[in-house]
Each structure stands twice: as structure tokens, then as C-alpha cells.
Scaffold this active site. Structure first.
Site, PDB file in Angstrom:
ATOM      1  N   HIS A 149      26.243 -29.396 -54.403  1.00  0.00           N
ATOM      2  CA  HIS A 149      26.818 -28.283 -53.643  1.00  0.00           C
ATOM      3  C   HIS A 149      27.830 -27.495 -54.477  1.00  0.00           C
ATOM      4  O   HIS A 149      28.250 -26.416 -54.068  1.00  0.00           O
ATOM      5  CB  HIS A 149      27.500 -28.835 -52.390  1.00  0.00           C
ATOM      6  CG  HIS A 149      27.230 -28.067 -51.129  1.00  0.00           C
ATOM      7  ND1 HIS A 149      26.235 -27.129 -50.973  1.00  0.00           N
ATOM      8  CD2 HIS A 149      27.856 -28.117 -49.926  1.00  0.00           C
ATOM      9  CE1 HIS A 149      26.261 -26.642 -49.751  1.00  0.00           C
ATOM     10  NE2 HIS A 149      27.237 -27.223 -49.094  1.00  0.00           N
ATOM     11  N   PHE A 204      37.137 -25.281 -48.744  1.00  0.00           N
ATOM     12  CA  PHE A 204      35.924 -26.059 -48.513  1.00  0.00           C
ATOM     13  C   PHE A 204      34.804 -25.089 -48.167  1.00  0.00           C
ATOM     14  O   PHE A 204      35.025 -23.970 -47.697  1.00  0.00           O
ATOM     15  CB  PHE A 204      36.097 -27.164 -47.463  1.00  0.00           C
ATOM     16  CG  PHE A 204      36.891 -28.328 -47.990  1.00  0.00           C
ATOM     17  CD1 PHE A 204      36.271 -29.357 -48.680  1.00  0.00           C
ATOM     18  CD2 PHE A 204      38.268 -28.357 -47.833  1.00  0.00           C
ATOM     19  CE1 PHE A 204      37.014 -30.405 -49.191  1.00  0.00           C
ATOM     20  CE2 PHE A 204      39.013 -29.402 -48.334  1.00  0.00           C
ATOM     21  CZ  PHE A 204      38.385 -30.433 -49.026  1.00  0.00           C
ATOM     22  N   ASN A 251      32.454 -24.535 -45.971  1.00  0.00           N
ATOM     23  CA  ASN A 251      32.170 -23.911 -44.677  1.00  0.00           C
ATOM     24  C   ASN A 251      33.149 -22.821 -44.277  1.00  0.00           C
ATOM     25  O   ASN A 251      32.916 -22.119 -43.297  1.00  0.00           O
ATOM     26  CB  ASN A 251      32.107 -24.974 -43.581  1.00  0.00           C
ATOM     27  CG  ASN A 251      30.975 -25.951 -43.791  1.00  0.00           C
ATOM     28  OD1 ASN A 251      30.162 -25.798 -44.702  1.00  0.00           O
ATOM     29  ND2 ASN A 251      30.916 -26.966 -42.951  1.00  0.00           N
ATOM     30  N   ASN A 288      26.022 -22.921 -45.219  1.00  0.00           N
ATOM     31  CA  ASN A 288      27.233 -22.659 -44.433  1.00  0.00           C
ATOM     32  C   ASN A 288      28.277 -21.826 -45.168  1.00  0.00           C
ATOM     33  O   ASN A 288      29.025 -21.078 -44.539  1.00  0.00           O
ATOM     34  CB  ASN A 288      27.842 -23.971 -43.942  1.00  0.00           C
ATOM     35  CG  ASN A 288      26.999 -24.609 -42.862  1.00  0.00           C
ATOM     36  OD1 ASN A 288      26.347 -23.919 -42.087  1.00  0.00           O
ATOM     37  ND2 ASN A 288      26.989 -25.927 -42.810  1.00  0.00           N
TER      38      ASN A 288
END
Length: 189
Positions: free
Chosen positions: A20, A66, A68, A114
Site C-alpha cells: 500500500h 493514513f 483513508n 480508499n
């Protein structure tokens, strides 16, 4: 003119070099090549570095919100610097593409990502330049969450390093040419 190059990822050692975080990996590579270091900005909730290229200021950004909540940092920086959406380039992972494949796009949906969903929500449009780096789908029944938060195996890591070099080339070409359409034609082939 100013450009905002944003790599998506999660902050902290726990997420270093996870799938990610390929956006962070690329932004780190660009910073290393330009010999610049990041400083943390609490107001923008991001690690920032900058340099000049052909008289244009380039900001390298790693949101610390982060994944999201990445849109918070992106929106704050665009607003503060008075930048247009055309001045934004987002670099992120895509699990629907083979490991190491890259694709440049000028618009599109979040596609289940996201971080991109947050950016679209905060800036109010799906039309912004982006570079997607393939991380592949989960194997052997692994959950998507576990997959994206895991590190690459040896073979995939080699492929990712090669793709990071190709993305680095495409970003530098884009910054020189100042034309994302032309960059897409050259690097999507």
C-alpha cells in the site's frame, strides 16, 4: 508555477515498504534524486520536501493522515498554495493491475482505493492526474487488507523497484514537458 506530487501510503515503520506504500516509495526516490529531505508539517498533516526544476517549484508530499484520510492533506495543500487541479499528481498502488505495471490516467473513479476515494471527496472531482502502480490481487484466499498491508515477496519486490524507476522517468518527463497527455501517450504504451 508550482506542482504538487503526492505519494499515497501509511506513515510509520510498521508500513514501510508494504504494498500500500508504493506511492511513498516513489516520492522517497524522487526526494533522494533531488537530494532533498522531508520535514513534517502538522498543519497540512504531511511530510513535505521541495525543489525547483526549470523555474517551477515542486512539492513532494507524503500525507501522514493514513491512507483513508489522504484527501485532507491534499485539499489543504491545494487550497493554501492556490493550486489548480492540473498542478496535482497522485501516485498510488492498484491491486487490479499486475505487480510492477504502471498506468497514467487523467481522471477516473476511486476503483475501491480508499485514499483516492478520500481525495475525490475532499477536492470534489475525479478529474486529476494520477500514476497507478500495480501490486496484484491477493493470492491463496488472503484478504485484501492483509494483502495491501503486507510486504512484497522477493520476486515482486524486484518488479516494483523496476516500476519505481519507470514511474520516476515518467514523472520527470511530465515535469520537463509540462504536458500530462503527452506523458500518458509515451508511458502507457
Amino acid at each position: 508555477m508550482t506542482k504538487l506530487l503526492v505519494g499515497l501510503g501509511n506513515p510509520g515503520d510498521k508500513y514501510f515498504e508494504t504494498k500500500h506504500n508504493v506511492g511513498f516509495m516513489l516520492i522517497d526516490q524522487l526526494a533522494k534524486k533531488q537530494n532533498v529531505t522531508f520535514t513534517h508539517d502538522k498543519i497540512f498533516q504531511a511530510d513535505l520536501a521541495s525543489f525547483f526544476l526549470n523555474g517551477e517549484k515542486i512539492y513532494l508530499v507524503k500525507p501522514t493522515t493514513f491512507m483513508n484520510e489522504s484527501g485532507k492533506a491534499v485539499h489543504a495543500l491545494l487550497t493554501y498554495y492556490g493550486l489548480d487541479i492540473d498542478d496535482l499528481l497522485i501516485i498510488y498502488d492498484d491491486l487490479d493491475m499486475e505487480v510492477g505495471k504502471i498506468r497514467l490516467r487523467a481522471k477516473g473513479s476511486a476503483g475501491g482505493h480508499n485514499g483516492i476515494k478520500s481525495i475525490i471527496q475532499h477536492i470534489g472531482t475525479q478529474v486529476f492526474n494520477r500514476v497507478k502502480i500495480g501490486i496484484g490481487r491477493p493470492k491463496n484466499g488472503m484478504s485484501v487488507v492483509h494483502h495491501v498491508l503486507s510486504k512484497f515477496d522477493r520476486d515482486d519486490y524486484i518488479g516494483i523497484l523496476q516500476s519505481v524507476d519507470k514511474v520516476d522517468d515518467s514523472v520527470n518527463y511530465y515535469l520537463q514537458e509540462k504536458n500530462f497527455e503527452k506523458t500518458m501517450q509515451r508511458y502507457n504504451g
